[in-house]
Design an enzyme around this catalytic site. Structure first.
Site, short mmCIF file in Angstrom:
data_model
loop_
_atom_site.label_atom_id
_atom_site.label_comp_id
_atom_site.label_asym_id
_atom_site.label_seq_id
_atom_site.Cartn_x
_atom_site.Cartn_y
_atom_site.Cartn_z
N GLU A 1 -29.77 -23.67 -12.89
CA GLU A 1 -29.76 -23.09 -14.26
C GLU A 1 -31.35 -23.13 -14.76
OE1 GLU A 1 -27.40 -21.39 -15.32
OE2 GLU A 1 -25.75 -22.42 -14.43
N THR B 1 -31.33 -12.77 -10.85
CA THR B 1 -29.85 -12.89 -11.12
C THR B 1 -29.60 -13.34 -12.37
OG1 THR B 1 -27.90 -14.08 -10.11
CG2 THR B 1 -29.69 -15.42 -10.73
N GLU C 1 -21.59 -9.62 -14.94
CA GLU C 1 -21.61 -9.17 -13.54
C GLU C 1 -20.90 -7.65 -13.47
OE1 GLU C 1 -22.44 -13.17 -13.46
OE2 GLU C 1 -20.80 -12.20 -14.46
N ASP D 1 -22.62 -16.40 -4.20
CA ASP D 1 -22.95 -15.11 -4.80
C ASP D 1 -24.32 -14.83 -4.88
OD1 ASP D 1 -23.15 -17.07 -6.77
OD2 ASP D 1 -22.04 -15.88 -8.24
N GLU E 1 -11.85 -15.12 -16.26
CA GLU E 1 -12.57 -16.08 -15.26
C GLU E 1 -12.13 -16.10 -13.97
OE1 GLU E 1 -16.01 -18.83 -15.27
OE2 GLU E 1 -15.50 -16.80 -16.32
#
Length: 721
Positions: free
Chosen positions: A88, A428, A342, A229, A324
């Protein structure tokens, strides 16, 4: 929409990391109630402001962008005693600083603005990256997932990392190397990518979690969603960023494997990477909606459009707020909605590639849903449930960095965008990295002599990466020099925050192993079969923890004896995880196994809506049910296996049998009749747990989902027919 959130953050929360929009207050780690691992994204480093810098730039808000960068430069410090999540911190903070630096260079070079700037954001980026580098000092080169910003890493206490966690560093670290000329950053991130690729299975698929010390997969499921991902994404975008053909080859090899083994029509499955025919779960998570965007970059546009329609259908079924997690038919599985980006990301890339106006219309539907369902006085709030619309006091920084940025780009003309967007690659976190600088190689290239294809079956430890001077790299935060070096960083008076229970002990859980180690207990399974616990109180981190170890060893011996007396082992226990989609409640119930039919395993569970069988006793043919249903039946009047046969004939995918007497206080294993003709799994609940399930079912009979899965023992049990 962006400025409603941004201005609310600046007014009510700054310099806190995030805004709590319902209460109009800032979220400060250590001061506001803890949310567990979610809070590891917070580091007391103005997270939302740093993450939002280049959104201001993209929106052509040059004055606001310059003002925001000056506030970051004047007030941001990483010299804090806080342990943060490496992944993060990299994508949100390091990426935010680098894109902010790129933006100021663009204004200076092309528009004559920001003449005051002297690489201050780049210097902050170097400071942060140097504090993250100790994470890579591991036997495999895979980074530990957590780092203390002030103290670094005293010892590798985190034994595992997810594939995305270790494989989503390259864009930011390579960019930093190419800005500074210091190849150290790019090298360590590239090694992690190479190592993960080398460890792919014979099916060219990665697992989702790896032991960073032993280099072995501890979780073998493959998905395009959470846990993996952005690893795929960074292989593709790493190639775009650097032009290195090897990265494209790595992406293409695994992309072909994903298409072959994970695609089922428009659906993307989650499977066992070592045994692709084994499906791991029957739901998808919202993070998977990024995949069509990656497919667009790969040139597979028709396939991207087909896959995209599946995610959009799931969003449409849930009022355009993609939950989710959801089942393959689009029904909600996990009800939360965090305003994730996304789906909008893929919408934007598909519109860029096709110019089909339907994607603009899709984007408008999503935008309207966020505006109508999530807007509050102080910004936008996540939803606890897309069904009820109940608010959660949460606004993640990625909403401003990603969601609103992609939304703006989808609707904006080129003249409204603050930079020539096609000259950039998106990280990302949707931070923009200019291609202009990053095709210039740093001082030395990464892994110069490594041939991945030639070395596929060799041990990765044979490769020599000694060109990194780790003493120099880690001198910024040296390891402790005391005799306690070989132990995790604990204060001598530390006590366990939660008691380790023998009936829930899992020797594969790194957190539990850390707790054992602190008590002076080591785990030995050198013969590959029997697990041994060895206690040496002298190796505990304090006298109090040593005593807790004595108590735990006594408790686990008593628990083992009780299991042996009952005739049951760990393998005889199952769990029923029950969720009410309407109420948002959840229960995990201990269950007994069936001695007949397919067995639940770590890689095989059954998920479906719950329905009470009719007749409830199940001893005669049962009324037809939908194929996605798990049927509840009552014990008694006939054999267990007869009930399950009737449920299977009625179309059920699983069976829960509830005890009709309070005598059985634990769980039991259900015996069969010796005929192996049952093809659906079944479990047994005692009356106490069965009543909990029935209570939830009676309140909400159409919106209860259960998962039958393998589970740890928690009570004594016995075996009955």
């Amino acid at each position: 929409m962006f400025f409603h959130a941004y201005n609310s953050y600046m007014m009510y929360a700054f310099p806190a990391d995030e805004l709590m929009p319902v209460t109009c207050t800032g979220r400060v780690r250590g001061l506001t109630p803890s949310r567990g691992e979610v809070d590891e994204a917070l580091g007391r480093y103005m997270l939302t402001l740093v993450d939002s810098l280049d959104t201001l730039l993209v929106m052509k808000e040059y004055s606001s962008f310059e003002h925001a960068t000056k506030m970051v430069i004047g007030g941001l410090s990483f010299d804090t005693d806080v342990t943060i999540n490496l992944f993060e911190a990299n994508i949100r903070v390091l990426g935010g600083l680098l894109s902010g630096h790129a933006g100021l260079l663009y204004l200076n070079t092309n528009l004559g603005k920001a003449r005051w700037y002297s690489d201050e954001l780049l210097k902050l980026a170097v400071d942060l990256a140097d504090r993250l580098l100790p994470a890579f000092h591991t036997p495999t080169g895979l980074p530990v997932p957590r780092v203390n910003l002030r103290h670094g890493v005293y010892r590798i206490r985190d034994n595992e990392t997810c594939t995305a966690c270790a494989g989503t560093l390259f864009l930011e670290f390579a960019t930093l190397s190419r800005y500074t000329g210091n190849n150290t950053y790019e090298d360590v991130a590239r090694r992690a990518l190479d190592y993960l690729y080398e460890k792919r299975t014979s099916y060219d698929l990665p697992g989702s979690v790896m032991d960073i010390n032993r280099g072995k997969w501890t979780r073998r499921e493959t998905t395009i969603g959470a846990g993996i991902d952005s690893y795929f994404e960074y292989l593709m975008k790493g190639y775009i960023l650097t032009g290195e053909e090897q990265l494209w080859d790595m992406f293409e090899t695994q992309y072909k494997a994903v298409k072959k083994h994970l695609m089922s029509g428009r659906f993307m499955l989650t499977i066992n990477s070592a045994s692709p025919e084994a499906r791991v779960r029957d739901h998808q998570d919202s993070l998977q909606a990024f995949w069509p965007g990656v497919q667009v970059l790969a040139g597979d546009i028709e396939e991207a459009e087909r896959v995209y329609e599946h995610y959009m259908a799931a969003a449409r079924k849930n009022q355009y707020t993609l939950p989710e997690a959801f089942l393959y038919d689009g029904r909600m599985f996990w009800s939360q909605y965090y305003i994730r980006p996304e789906l909008l990301e893929s919408t934007y890339f598909l519109y860029k590639a096709t110019k089909n106006p339907k994607y603009v219309e899709y984007g408008k539907e999503i935008m309207d849903a966020i505006e109508s369902r999530c807007r509050v006085t102080c910004g936008y709030s996540a939803l606890k449930s897309v069904l009820t619309g109940e608010l959660e006091n949460r606004l993640d920084s990625f909403v401003l960095s990603e969601t609103f940025k992609y939304m703006f780009l989808l609707f904006a003309d080129d003249s409204q965008i603050g930079v020539p967007i096609d000259d950039y690659v998106f990280t990302t976190e949707a931070h923009i990295i200019p291609l202009k600088y990053t095709h210039i190689a740093p001082t030395s290239s990464s892994s110069p002599n490594l041939s991945l294809h030639q070395c596929k079956n060799e041990n990765i430890t044979q490769f020599s990466w000694k060109e990194i001077n780790f003493r120099k790299v880690y001198s910024y935060h040296p390891y402790p020099t005391s005799t306690e070096d070989d132990r995790p960083y604990y204060h001598s008076s530390r006590k366990l925050t939660s008691k380790l229970q023998p009936h829930t002990f899992d020797h594969n859980d790194s957190t539990q192993l850390e707790m054992l180690s602190s008590m002076g207990i080591s785990v030995d399974q050198s013969d590959g079969t029997k697990l041994q616990l060895v206690h040496n109180p002298a190796r505990a981190y304090s006298e109090a923890l040593g005593m807790e170890g004595v108590i735990f060893m006594k408790e686990i011996m008593e628990h083992t004896k009780s299991l042996e007396k009952s005739g049951l082992s760990n393998a005889d226990f199952r769990e029923v995880n029950v969720k009410s989609l309407l109420l948002g409640t959840q229960e995990t119930l201990l269950a007994g196994k069936a001695m007949f039919g397919p067995q639940l395993t770590k890689h095989f569970s059954v998920v479906g809506n719950v329905e009470q069988g009719e007749p409830y006793h199940g001893c005669s043919p049962i009324n037809r049910v939908e194929s996605s249903r798990i049927v509840i039946l009552e014990r008694g009047a006939c054999m267990f296996v007869e009930k399950v046969r009737h449920a299977e004939a009625a179309g059920a995918k699983g069976v829960i049998i509830i005890d009709n007497t309070h005598v059985t206080s634990g769980v039991l294993a259900m015996s069969g009749d010796g005929v192996n003709d049952v093809n659906i799994p079944s479990v047994f609940l005692n009356q106490e747990h069965g009543n909990k399930l029935l209570e939830m079912y009676n309140k909400d009979p159409k919106m209860i989902i259960a998962e039958l899965r393998i589970g740890p023992p928690q009570e004594n049990g016995k075996c009955e027919s």
